[in-house]
Scaffold this active site. Sequence first.
Site: not given
Length: 236
Positions: A33, A90-91, A103-104, A106, A112
């Site tokens: 995402t 993934d980013g 992460k997170g 988004g 994820e």
Amino acid sequence: MAVTSDPVRVMKQEVGLAAASRVKSDSIVGLGTGSTTAYAIEYIGDRLAKGELKNIVGIPTSFQAEVLAKKYSIPLTSLDAVDKIDIAIDGADEVDPQKNLIKGGGAAHTREKVVDTLAEQFIVVVDSGKLVDKLGSTFLLPVEVIPMAVTPVMRKLEKLGGKPELRMGIKKAGPVVTDQGNLVIDVKFEQIDNPAELEKTINNIPGVLENGLFVGVTDLVLIGEIKDGKPVVREM
Ligand code: 5RP
């Protein structure tokens, strides 16, 4: 692909392309995402359309990833239908020298983490602005919480030394609601000295579904940089 002169966008496009070119035919691909992974999804779709890639099936990590996969005609499946994921792309919002992540950004870190940790190879795609010496230096730590537990979870996070705030929507009144119907608390920690321990401690608070620390799960980081005015991709 739209041509852009924005350097951050150029770096994101380059790493997206580099990650997409590592996907092989006959594989199951975890689709991450965010704006960087969005380029990877687009390029995977391009390679499928050209016939360069065949027999790919994607597992989306969010509603956004699902929409993009459909837009670029990447067939999708679910975790119920497969027994492995070959590669996940993934980013990340922060990457430390040990390849641990926050992460997170988004609000998709729960799904994820499920998909990325199941993959045989987990590739992270970032621009160079995401690299930090210590996690928590530039980004707040996202924690997904079931709505009825927001207040007690915030109190517990304060006791752990964090400064929690409920993530609010932009162009939407009220809080951000995740794909699972939960809320996100973003927490500022002055120092995250032991990410592995903090990940477990936070996930142990009743009402917490998942936090955005990804520790010891990254296989490869592809970093987009601008060198001598040109975009390059470095591996970590
Ligand atoms: C979403 C994420 C994203 O991967 C992260 O926020 C990076 O996004 P972007 O590539 O847009 O900077 O963790 O929950």
